[in-house]
Design an enzyme around this catalytic site. Structure first.
Site, mmCIF file in Angstrom:
data_model
loop_
_atom_site.group_PDB
_atom_site.id
_atom_site.type_symbol
_atom_site.label_atom_id
_atom_site.label_comp_id
_atom_site.label_asym_id
_atom_site.label_seq_id
_atom_site.Cartn_x
_atom_site.Cartn_y
_atom_site.Cartn_z
ATOM 1 N N HIS A 205 44.969 7.800 -95.374
ATOM 2 C CA HIS A 205 43.932 8.933 -95.227
ATOM 3 C C HIS A 205 44.052 9.280 -93.990
ATOM 4 O O HIS A 205 42.977 11.000 -93.761
ATOM 5 C CB HIS A 205 42.274 8.497 -95.719
ATOM 6 C CG HIS A 205 41.784 7.890 -97.105
ATOM 7 N ND1 HIS A 205 42.881 7.363 -97.911
ATOM 8 C CD2 HIS A 205 41.963 9.037 -98.371
ATOM 9 C CE1 HIS A 205 42.865 7.715 -98.879
ATOM 10 N NE2 HIS A 205 41.868 8.884 -99.508
ATOM 11 N N ARG A 312 36.654 14.976 -102.526
ATOM 12 C CA ARG A 312 36.606 13.671 -102.523
ATOM 13 C C ARG A 312 35.172 13.212 -101.555
ATOM 14 O O ARG A 312 35.562 13.016 -100.261
ATOM 15 C CB ARG A 312 37.821 13.094 -101.133
ATOM 16 C CG ARG A 312 39.102 12.760 -101.639
ATOM 17 C CD ARG A 312 40.252 12.253 -101.338
ATOM 18 N NE ARG A 312 41.743 11.937 -101.539
ATOM 19 C CZ ARG A 312 42.101 12.888 -101.159
ATOM 20 N NH1 ARG A 312 41.820 13.819 -101.289
ATOM 21 N NH2 ARG A 312 43.676 12.208 -102.288
ATOM 22 N N ARG A 348 34.352 14.689 -107.453
ATOM 23 C CA ARG A 348 34.225 13.174 -108.093
ATOM 24 C C ARG A 348 33.725 12.257 -106.924
ATOM 25 O O ARG A 348 33.710 12.034 -106.029
ATOM 26 C CB ARG A 348 35.830 12.430 -106.550
ATOM 27 C CG ARG A 348 36.426 11.655 -108.194
ATOM 28 C CD ARG A 348 37.907 11.090 -107.195
ATOM 29 N NE ARG A 348 37.960 10.491 -105.758
ATOM 30 C CZ ARG A 348 39.296 10.427 -104.859
ATOM 31 N NH1 ARG A 348 40.101 10.461 -105.404
ATOM 32 N NH2 ARG A 348 39.010 10.191 -103.500
ATOM 33 N N GLU A 447 44.829 6.643 -112.611
ATOM 34 C CA GLU A 447 45.958 6.824 -111.095
ATOM 35 C C GLU A 447 45.892 5.365 -111.470
ATOM 36 O O GLU A 447 46.150 4.173 -110.115
ATOM 37 C CB GLU A 447 44.846 6.723 -109.774
ATOM 38 C CG GLU A 447 43.436 6.597 -109.646
ATOM 39 C CD GLU A 447 42.880 7.248 -108.510
ATOM 40 O OE1 GLU A 447 42.907 7.317 -107.947
ATOM 41 O OE2 GLU A 447 41.575 6.415 -108.948
ATOM 42 N N ASN A 470 48.894 9.068 -105.828
ATOM 43 C CA ASN A 470 48.731 8.413 -104.643
ATOM 44 C C ASN A 470 48.860 7.081 -105.431
ATOM 45 O O ASN A 470 49.866 6.147 -104.754
ATOM 46 C CB ASN A 470 47.910 8.557 -103.704
ATOM 47 C CG ASN A 470 48.026 9.821 -103.060
ATOM 48 O OD1 ASN A 470 49.186 10.374 -103.759
ATOM 49 N ND2 ASN A 470 46.730 10.993 -102.598
ATOM 50 N N ASP A 471 47.464 6.197 -105.592
ATOM 51 C CA ASP A 471 47.502 5.007 -106.517
ATOM 52 C C ASP A 471 47.981 4.699 -107.301
ATOM 53 O O ASP A 471 48.345 3.950 -107.771
ATOM 54 C CB ASP A 471 45.920 5.746 -107.169
ATOM 55 C CG ASP A 471 44.837 5.158 -105.293
ATOM 56 O OD1 ASP A 471 45.116 4.563 -104.716
ATOM 57 O OD2 ASP A 471 44.257 5.572 -104.952
ATOM 58 N N ARG A 481 49.759 1.880 -100.287
ATOM 59 C CA ARG A 481 50.091 2.860 -99.502
ATOM 60 C C ARG A 481 50.046 3.227 -97.803
ATOM 61 O O ARG A 481 50.436 3.996 -97.244
ATOM 62 C CB ARG A 481 49.187 4.368 -100.621
ATOM 63 C CG ARG A 481 47.956 3.720 -100.404
ATOM 64 C CD ARG A 481 47.198 4.500 -101.964
ATOM 65 N NE ARG A 481 46.548 5.955 -100.654
ATOM 66 C CZ ARG A 481 45.874 7.120 -101.705
ATOM 67 N NH1 ARG A 481 45.480 6.187 -102.603
ATOM 68 N NH2 ARG A 481 45.505 7.916 -101.346
ATOM 69 N N CYS A 518 46.177 15.969 -108.921
ATOM 70 C CA CYS A 518 45.431 16.049 -107.662
ATOM 71 C C CYS A 518 46.065 15.194 -106.474
ATOM 72 O O CYS A 518 45.611 15.245 -105.646
ATOM 73 C CB CYS A 518 43.770 15.529 -107.771
ATOM 74 S SG CYS A 518 43.646 14.353 -108.112
HETATM 75 C C1 PEP Z 1 45.899 9.653 -106.086
HETATM 76 O O1 PEP Z 1 45.597 7.868 -105.179
HETATM 77 O O2 PEP Z 1 46.287 10.328 -105.739
HETATM 78 C C2 PEP Z 1 43.808 10.545 -105.338
HETATM 79 C C3 PEP Z 1 44.129 12.156 -105.540
HETATM 80 O O3 PEP Z 1 43.307 9.464 -104.726
HETATM 81 P P1 PEP Z 1 42.559 8.381 -103.080
HETATM 82 O O4 PEP Z 1 44.466 9.733 -102.692
HETATM 83 O O5 PEP Z 1 41.893 9.840 -102.538
HETATM 84 O O6 PEP Z 1 42.745 7.896 -103.556
HETATM 85 MG MG MG Z 2 42.893 7.117 -105.941
#
Ligand code: PEP
Ligand code: MG
Length: 592
Positions: A205, A312, A348, A447, A470-471, A481, A518
């Site tokens: 993040h 988010r 979300r 995810e 991402n997840d 990650r 996303c």
């Molecule tokens: C993801 O996991 O791809 C996502 C968009 O959510 P975050 O990055 O907030 O976990």
């Molecule tokens: Mg995520």
């Protein structure tokens, strides 16, 4: 060739080149502003009877200076990010004013005849230790606040305060081990033109915040803070994940030219802002943007995004001492909904946990936070927090085109559990005649591999999907990650990932539901062709990536993209690697 790392061509002395992980695009040349490790260690200094009064005065002045500094940061946070963010600073101010702290230090100075800084250090340590023993997580965290405030006073006391983030000078590139959410807020000033951290991965993040702030950033640099000194001249190349310390004049010249090219490229990309997103063979697609804080909406609109594909909301929850109230949340959601209208916003529900820890929510420190009580799991465990947010989102739904999405759903049962609570809240609102959009669409983030595999079942009870790569990639490939040691293994093109994506998109469409993406993969132009070929039509990306992805979509011929995907599925799975290495990787703006 675009595959050649550009610094090979640009730099004459490699001894000062350090590589990390690309977190946010762009290049900057500036002065290093190094944030030191902040352990407290003061030596015991004995004083004479005649100095007691002076030491006490010194301490009191340091407290007063600290309060001035906190007020200043508080005002800045309020100006840049809105009033909601000031609460943390109020809590700090409260501690700084606490008479117990003052009494403790004053009595130590006069009874033990020691220097103010040593007395303060002892008092901080004692109270921090006392707090550490407390079982309750909330109160244990208050101990850390005392430590933080004590440290600030200590810095004023010892004159080591020149280097706090709120007083960085112009054109600074910040180097730190890690940046906390409080630091990141302070970073939002105009003086900071880039930052690099020892820890972090591509989708941590810190990286996401850097993109939101539109400044270059490199993370996961391991020990960069020990390699660079305060005020060194540095070049940061966020697109290559590189930092060059004290470069040769020739290197600086080369990078100056590159910056000019980069600015030209961004200008060129401006052409894509106001044109429709249509593939070379005439098929439409939609690009929306991701936001973390309501302020980013300006950037969303100026980059031509057609809505907000991911809001988010957890960023409203971190950095705070108390939960945001229902009305306060409503205010944020409503503002965003109104400003983006008639385009949609997908709000979300909170995704707290993982690397988005919020200590005051009674979250225990977990050994594997990404596999722990995160997102929807946290909400189902704390229905009262969840309900407050659901009420706020539902109430905001009448002010625009609002949709809602649940994060980290692992399967249909969890979705049902969440929907039971949603029904209760709706019922409650109806009984009080509070208006909300009865037809608000409710979707599911895909995810977690278990959800990706059972998406056909989930589709029966969900209005739409958004793929969180991402997840999804993290959990599919077992790659943390935010761990810089395994980042090189984080591969969006892994055959397993591509198969899961195909499964999600096909199952969603078969059930008549729309499917968005996303995660960061959606914003990576080197992935666009394959995503289109897989059938994806909805993209949600960092707002600064909107024009770049749009350009890629416009260049792509959909029937050819489909052929590429067919080849992948008919081939031996190695094809993809070849494409990834050989094709238009993100460094698209290297001058040929
Ligand atoms: C993801 O996991 O791809 C996502 C968009 O959510 P975050 O990055 O907030 O976990
Ligand atoms: Mg995520």
């Amino acid at each position: 060739s675009p595959n050649l790392c550009r610094y090979n061509l640009l730099i004459s002395d490699f001894t000062m080149l350090y590589k990390g992980i690309t977190a946010s695009f762009g290049i900057a040349i500036g002065k290093a502003f190094v944030i030191e490790d902040d352990d407290i260690c003061m030596v015991k200094r004995s004083i004479g009877r005649e100095d007691v009064k002076k030491e006490i005065e010194k301490f009191k002045k340091a407290v007063a200076d600290t309060k001035v500094e906190l007020e200043k940061t508080k005002n800045e946070a309020s100006r840049h990010l809105g009033k909601k963010y000031v609460k943390l600073f109020d809590a700090y101010l409260f501690i700084a004013e606490d008479p117990i702290l003052e009494d403790g230090v004053v009595s130590k100075i006069s009874k033990e005849m020691v220097g103010a800084e040593y007395a303060l250090q002892e008092v901080i340590e004692k109270s921090t230790k006392a707090f550490e023993k407390i079982k309750d997580e909330y109160f244990r965290e208050r101990g850390k606040d005392i430590y933080d405030v004590g440290k600030k006073i200590l810095k004023h006391l010892t004159g080591a305060n020149k280097k706090t983030l709120s007083n960085v000078t112009k054109n600074s590139i910040v180097f730190a081990n890690n940046l906390t959410p409080t630091d990141t807020i302070a970073l939002k000033g105009e003086n900071i033109i880039g930052f690099a951290t020892n820890i972090g991965g591509k989708t941590s993040h810190i990286a996401i915040m850097a993109q939101a702030m539109e400044i270059p950033a490199v993370v996961g640099m391991k020990d960069i803070t020990t390699k660079v000194s305060h005020n060194d001249t540095v070049i940061i190349d966020g697109s290559e994940g590189v930092v060059i310390v004290n470069p040769e004049p020739e290197t600086i010249e080369n990078y100056r030219r590159l910056i000019t090219n980069y600015i030209a490229e961004v200008k060129e990309l401006d052409r894509y802002i106001n044109i429709p997103t249509i593939t070379a063979d005439g098929k439409g697609a939609i690009i929306a943007a991701n936001i973390e804080i309501p302020d980013e909406i300006r950037s969303v609109i100026s980059h031509g995004a057609e809505g907000i594909g991911l809001f988010r909301t957890e960023y409203l929850f971190i950095n705070r001492k108390e939960f945001p109230s229902e009305d306060e949340q409503l205010e944020s959601y409503k503002t965003v909904a109104e400003k983006i209208f008639p385009n949609p916003v997908i709000i979300r529900t909170i995704d707290i946990g993982g690397d988005k820890i919020s200590p005051h929510f009674g979250i225990n420190v977990e050994r594997n936070p990404f596999l722990g009580l995160r997102a929807i799991r946290f909400c189902l465990k704390h229905p009262e927090i969840f309900k407050t947010q659901l009420r706020a989102i539902l109430r905001a739904s009448v002010f625009g085109n609002v949709k809602m999405i649940y994060p980290m759903i692992s399967g249909v049962d969890e979705l049902r559990d969440a929907n039971v609570i949603l029904s209760e809240v709706k019922h409650e609102l109806r009984s009080k005649s509070i208006q909300f959009d009865e037809n608000m669409e409710v979707g599911v983030m895909i995810e977690i591999p278990s959800a990706a595999i059972t998406v056909d079942v989930i589709a029966k009870e969900s209005d739409f999907f958004s793929i969180g790569t991402n997840d999804l990639i993290q959990y599919t490939l077992a790659i943390d990650r935010v761990n810089e040691y395994v980042t090189h293994l984080y591969d969006p093109f892994h055959l397993s990932v591509i198969r899961l994506l195909k499964n999600i998109i096909d199952a969603g469409h078969k059930a008549g539901k729309w499917v968005s993406m996303c995660g960061e993969m959606a914003g990576d132009p080197s992935c666009t062709e394959i995503l289109l070929g897989l059938g994806l039509r909805h993209f949600s990306v960092a707002s600064t990536s909107v024009p770049r992805v749009k350009r890629e979509i416009i260049k792509t011929n959909l029937s050819e993209a489909k052929k590429v995907v067919d080849e992948i599925f008919n081939g031996d799975g190695r094809d993809l690697k070849g494409r990834k290495v050989g094709s238009k990787v993100m460094r698209g703006f290297i001058p040929d």
